[in-house]
Motif scaffolding. Structure first.
Motif, PDB file in Angstrom:
ATOM      1  N   TRP A 125      -0.124   7.699   6.900  1.00 35.33           N
ATOM      2  CA  TRP A 125      -1.220   7.339   5.995  1.00 35.33           C
ATOM      3  C   TRP A 125      -0.806   7.530   4.532  1.00 35.33           C
ATOM      4  N   GLU A 126      -0.130   8.640   4.252  1.00 33.72           N
ATOM      5  CA  GLU A 126       0.312   8.896   2.879  1.00 33.72           C
ATOM      6  C   GLU A 126       1.338   7.857   2.439  1.00 33.72           C
ATOM      7  N   SER A 129      -0.527   4.686   1.735  1.00 31.39           N
ATOM      8  CA  SER A 129      -1.320   4.828   0.509  1.00 31.39           C
ATOM      9  C   SER A 129      -0.451   4.684  -0.727  1.00 31.39           C
ATOM     10  N   HIS A 130       0.758   5.255  -0.686  1.00 30.77           N
ATOM     11  CA  HIS A 130       1.659   5.127  -1.834  1.00 30.77           C
ATOM     12  C   HIS A 130       2.116   3.692  -2.010  1.00 30.77           C
TER      13      HIS A 130
END
Length: 153
Positions: A125-126, A129-130
């Motif tokens: 997810w991170e 997101s980035h």
């Protein structure tokens, strides 16, 4: 279709989606080029490049995809992550080279994660997101104090 016990929620849902003609993709995907190791046996893995990634799965480019619903072992490394992501997935759909479902996509298979741990899900997810943060930064909003002191003329 026949579904054997023990039931997998993902297999049950994918079978229902296929029978009902519903779309598989329920998570937004971002273009991501990673080396993904995959296979039926966790000790004998093939490797291919991913095309896109989501918190629900990954599409990998291969000329020899597995059949839909085949369960696979997966391993891949995210940039800036120490440990590899290791999980199971199943083949949700196939883009055959002879008869592509999505002509704009390379031959390969869309894999849906089955056993992604919470820390691995958060890492994916991170990463996603980035990738979505690639748009130009927006100027910060004017603060209330500076707005009150501005000259309206």
């Amino acid at each position: 279709d026949v579904i054997f016990k023990p039931l997998s929620n993902h297999l049950l849902l994918s079978t229902a989606r296929r029978i009902l003609g519903l779309a598989y993709r329920s998570f937004p995907r971002v273009p991501t080029r990673l080396i993904v190791r995959y296979g039926v046996d966790s000790k004998n893995l093939f490797h291919a490049f991913s095309v896109n990634l989501s918190s629900g799965g990954v599409f990998i480019e291969t000329e020899e995809p597995y059949a839909p619903d085949q369960e696979l072992f997966l391993e891949f490394n995210l940039p800036n992550a120490v440990d590899p992501i290791v999980c199971k997935a199943f083949v949700a759909w196939v883009n055959n080279p002879e008869e592509p479902v999505h002509p704009g996509m390379p031959p390969g298979m869309g894999l849906q994660f089955i056993s992604l741990s919470l820390p691995d899900l958060l890492a994916v997810w991170e990463h996603i997101s980035h990738d979505n943060d690639a748009s130009p930064p927006v100027k910060p909003a004017e603060t209330a104090s500076s707005a009150n002191n501005s000259d309206p003329s």
